[in-house]
Scaffold this active site. Structure first.
Site, PDB file in Angstrom:
ATOM      1  N   GLY A   1       0.826  -1.211   0.000  1.00 26.87           N
ATOM      2  CA  GLY A   1       0.000   0.000   0.000  1.00 26.87           C
ATOM      3  C   GLY A   1       0.853   1.252   0.000  1.00 26.87           C
ATOM      4  O   GLY A   1       2.078   1.203   0.126  1.00 26.87           O
TER       5      GLY A   1
ATOM      6  N   ARG B   1       4.088   5.854   1.762  1.00 30.50           N
ATOM      7  CA  ARG B   1       4.687   7.202   1.793  1.00 30.50           C
ATOM      8  C   ARG B   1       4.163   8.017   0.616  1.00 30.50           C
ATOM      9  O   ARG B   1       4.890   8.794   0.014  1.00 30.50           O
ATOM     10  CB  ARG B   1       6.195   7.122   1.737  1.00 30.50           C
ATOM     11  CG  ARG B   1       6.642   6.298   0.562  1.00 30.50           C
ATOM     12  CD  ARG B   1       7.943   6.626   0.020  1.00 30.50           C
ATOM     13  NE  ARG B   1       8.298   5.523  -0.871  1.00 30.50           N
ATOM     14  CZ  ARG B   1       9.475   5.323  -1.331  1.00 30.50           C
ATOM     15  NH1 ARG B   1      10.432   6.133  -1.021  1.00 30.50           N
ATOM     16  NH2 ARG B   1       9.730   4.324  -2.139  1.00 30.50           N
TER      17      ARG B   1
ATOM     18  N   ASP C   1       9.050   5.823   7.582  1.00 30.52           N
ATOM     19  CA  ASP C   1       8.685   7.157   8.080  1.00 30.52           C
ATOM     20  C   ASP C   1       7.726   7.886   7.147  1.00 30.52           C
ATOM     21  O   ASP C   1       7.282   8.996   7.446  1.00 30.52           O
ATOM     22  CB  ASP C   1       9.946   8.008   8.309  1.00 30.52           C
ATOM     23  CG  ASP C   1      10.742   8.231   7.031  1.00 30.52           C
ATOM     24  OD1 ASP C   1      10.321   7.719   5.972  1.00 30.52           O
ATOM     25  OD2 ASP C   1      11.784   8.908   7.094  1.00 30.52           O
TER      26      ASP C   1
ATOM     27  N   ASP D   1       4.064  -4.717  -7.432  1.00 26.02           N
ATOM     28  CA  ASP D   1       3.472  -3.451  -6.978  1.00 26.02           C
ATOM     29  C   ASP D   1       4.020  -2.274  -7.784  1.00 26.02           C
ATOM     30  O   ASP D   1       3.545  -1.152  -7.631  1.00 26.02           O
ATOM     31  CB  ASP D   1       3.731  -3.235  -5.476  1.00 26.02           C
ATOM     32  CG  ASP D   1       5.200  -3.351  -5.114  1.00 26.02           C
ATOM     33  OD1 ASP D   1       5.792  -4.403  -5.395  1.00 26.02           O
ATOM     34  OD2 ASP D   1       5.752  -2.390  -4.557  1.00 26.02           O
TER      35      ASP D   1
ATOM     36  N   ASP E   1       7.848   4.214 -10.587  1.00 25.61           N
ATOM     37  CA  ASP E   1       8.827   4.032  -9.509  1.00 25.61           C
ATOM     38  C   ASP E   1      10.269   3.990  -9.994  1.00 25.61           C
ATOM     39  O   ASP E   1      10.810   2.932 -10.296  1.00 25.61           O
ATOM     40  CB  ASP E   1       8.505   2.796  -8.659  1.00 25.61           C
ATOM     41  CG  ASP E   1       7.558   3.180  -7.541  1.00 25.61           C
ATOM     42  OD1 ASP E   1       7.108   4.342  -7.532  1.00 25.61           O
ATOM     43  OD2 ASP E   1       7.273   2.335  -6.688  1.00 25.61           O
TER      44      ASP E   1
HETATM   45  P1  AMP Z   1       8.762   1.069  -3.520  1.00 27.22           P
HETATM   46  O1  AMP Z   1      10.116   0.515  -3.259  1.00 27.22           O
HETATM   47  O2  AMP Z   1       8.776   2.566  -3.672  1.00 27.22           O
HETATM   48  O3  AMP Z   1       8.059   0.419  -4.645  1.00 27.22           O
HETATM   49  O4  AMP Z   1       7.930   0.820  -2.199  1.00 27.22           O
HETATM   50  C1  AMP Z   1       7.549  -0.472  -1.766  1.00 27.22           C
HETATM   51  C2  AMP Z   1       6.659  -0.350  -0.559  1.00 27.22           C
HETATM   52  O5  AMP Z   1       7.373   0.194   0.546  1.00 27.22           O
HETATM   53  C3  AMP Z   1       5.449   0.554  -0.755  1.00 27.22           C
HETATM   54  O6  AMP Z   1       4.385  -0.002  -0.034  1.00 27.22           O
HETATM   55  C4  AMP Z   1       5.895   1.851  -0.144  1.00 27.22           C
HETATM   56  O7  AMP Z   1       4.816   2.645   0.269  1.00 27.22           O
HETATM   57  C5  AMP Z   1       6.715   1.364   1.040  1.00 27.22           C
HETATM   58  N1  AMP Z   1       7.728   2.367   1.443  1.00 27.22           N
HETATM   59  C6  AMP Z   1       8.880   2.678   0.819  1.00 27.22           C
HETATM   60  N2  AMP Z   1       9.540   3.638   1.478  1.00 27.22           N
HETATM   61  C7  AMP Z   1       8.792   3.970   2.557  1.00 27.22           C
HETATM   62  C8  AMP Z   1       8.926   4.901   3.641  1.00 27.22           C
HETATM   63  N3  AMP Z   1       9.976   5.716   3.736  1.00 27.22           N
HETATM   64  N4  AMP Z   1       7.942   4.923   4.570  1.00 27.22           N
HETATM   65  C9  AMP Z   1       6.891   4.117   4.492  1.00 27.22           C
HETATM   66  N5  AMP Z   1       6.696   3.218   3.501  1.00 27.22           N
HETATM   67  C10 AMP Z   1       7.634   3.141   2.546  1.00 27.22           C
HETATM   68 MG    MG Z   2       6.448   1.150  -5.589  1.00 21.97          MG
END
Ligand code: AMP
Ligand code: MG
Length: 495
Positions: A93, A96, A128, A255, A265
């Protein structure tokens, strides 16, 4: 307390919020203590309906950094799951990010406006919810470069600093990226509900995606099979595009695969310099799962995960559903190869693709691999051959090598074009970028911005990579890979 409602002048029409209750958590984001625009994509903003003549810059900054009430918006964090490096996480989900809302742009297309880095949500787990300036600018640069390279992608609307610091391996300036997408529905969104056994919600989501992205399927015989096939087709084209420009996404988890077929992303992504198909840039991809040459196979693997969620909708007879879905997934390979060959032959200036061109392309790539040739530079050098300069292309290979024979085969193939030599040169110039976001240049721009608050290198690089096909004087250093001897480029997911 929200003391001010911002009237952005945008006409929001929030179909996700309205039609999909239960698919998200309402969430307005943290208010940034001192929001400030680092970069606003003015043409994109205007195309969304922003009236930049009347809107105050501080209102745009407040609106796009989160935590403010924006007239007409319905901010929310979307639920999704995902296979990450092969392992299934049932609950990811927007941890951030938040979807501010949807607007219809000047072309009549529905667009999501999403704020990334706007604070903790119910999906944040241990994170965070924030973003640091470097990764925000990286996504800005890369997404806009990809758009300029004619690759389907989410767009960067604005990069903002929040006025607070975030902790990574050290204290860094906090930032938010406002991005625009045709939608943020991912394969992982389907997986979230399928994994919970919520068949009705999978159907609701599929119907939503069909009407939003593939409306021509609404009256078709089997819209859900059509949805699967169309998403396969979009990704076959998308990944073929990536391959044709040497792009390595780096984190092709389910995702991070959109239903619309847009690249999303830009965490650990990077462009090839020397042609090595096994290239991996991401420090967390230890097994090379998302290496350059694995990308088609990984996209297909991800699409098979989408297929699994749609099986009950494709046919009530499980065997029949499986057979139909399997055919759609297998077709990906053929469709991908067709797109890839068309794109690669276009890079070689061949106006009509023929089956025998496959050997011409693969033989060239093999030579490039053996001799560690820069992927982008070579295709530029090839078009010079048509301007009576074969010396430049030959400098990439040993003297009297197999490349000389390849060159004469290619020149013969070009002769079959019905257009003039000049037209061939022009057609090559339209598909072979001169400037890509070279890894060392991206890094230098981000370090200057993040460590020294110097945004000039970022601005300069952005200008260069958003006009990728037009060679300009004085930019020779942006055409070349990093000087040899620099350590192997690594990207980090520390976003
Ligand atoms: P991503 O690597 O950007 O595709 O993120 C994968 C998952 O990790 C997603 O659910 C993001 O919302 C969560 N996520 C990544 N960085 C953060 C962060 N700093 N705080 C909270 N959730 C994060
Ligand atoms: Mg992502």
């Amino acid at each position: 307390m929200k003391d001010k409602i911002i009237d952005s002048g945008l006409t929001f029409d929030n179909s996700y919020a309205q039609q999909l209750p239960g698919f998200y958590a309402e969430y307005a984001g943290d208010r940034a203590p001192e929001p400030s625009i680092v970069k606003l994509n003015k043409p994109l903003a205007i195309s969304l309906g922003f009236d930049l003549d009347t809107l105050q810059e501080q209102d745009i900054a407040a609106m796009l950094s989160g935590g403010m009430e924006v007239l007409g918006s319905a901010p929310l964090a979307q639920a999704y799951a995902g296979h990450q490096f092969g392992g299934f996480s049932p609950q990811l989900g927007d941890g951030r990010a938040l979807l501010l809302g949807e607007v219809i742009d000047v072309d009549g297309c529905r667009k999501d406006i999403q704020l990334k880095g706007s604070g903790r949500t119910v999906f944040s787990r241990g994170g965070d919810g924030k973003a640091a300036l470097g990764p925000v600018l990286r996504e800005y640069l890369l997404a806009e470069a990809m758009h300029s390279l004619a690759v389907p992608t989410t767009r960067a609307l604005a990069a903002l600093t929040t006025g607070e610091n975030v902790m990574r391996n050290k204290r860094l300036p906090g930032a938010v990226l406002a991005r625009v997408a045709t939608s943020h529905v991912r394969i992982g969104t389907f997986q979230y509900f399928a994994a919970r056994g919520e068949a009705n919600r999978v159907k609701t989501l599929a119907d939503y995606c069909i009407s939003r992205h593939y409306p021509e399927l609404v009256d078709s015989e089997n819209p859900y099979l059509g949805l699967l096939s169309d998403v396969c087709e979009k990704h076959a084209f998308l990944v073929a595009k990536w391959m044709s420009i040497g792009f390595v996404h780096g984190v092709m988890n389910t995702d991070n695969m959109t239903i619309s077929g847009e690249t999303i992303d830009y965490g650990p992504c990077a462009f090839l310099d020397q042609y090595d198909p096994s290239t991996v840039f991401s420090s967390i991809d230890q097994q090379g799962r998302y290496a350059y040459d694995k990308q088609p196979e990984m996209a297909q693997w991800n699409l098979a995960r989408l297929a699994e969620t749609l099986l009950p909708l494709i046919d009530t007879d499980g065997n029949k559903a499986m057979a139909l879905a399997t055919t759609a997934i297998n077709d990906f390979t053929t469709v991908y190869q067709q797109h890839w060959l068309i794109l690669m032959t276009a890079k070689l200036g061949l106006t009509d693709t023929q089956a025998e061109d496959l050997a011409l392309v693969t033989d060239l790539l093999n030579l490039m691999k053996v001799h560690k040739v820069d992927f982008t530079q070579l295709f530029n050098a090839l078009s010079r051959v048509l301007k009576e300069d074969s010396a430049t292309a030959k400098t990439f290979f040993p003297v009297d090598s197999a490349f000389d024979q390849w060159l004469s085969r290619w020149v013969q193939s070009i002769d079959r074009n019905s257009c003039s030599k000049d037209e061939t040169i022009n057609s090559m110039a339209l598909v072979n970028p001169v400037y890509i976001p070279r890894n060392h240049q991206v890094e230098a721009a981000l370090v200057a911005a993040q460590e020294h608050a110097d945004f000039k290198p970022f601005e300069k690089l952005l200008k260069i990579v958003t006009q990728p096909f037009e060679k300009r004087p004085g930019l020779a250093e942006f055409e070349s890979p990093a000087p040899r001897g620099l350590s192997r480029y690594r990207t980090f997911c520390g976003t």
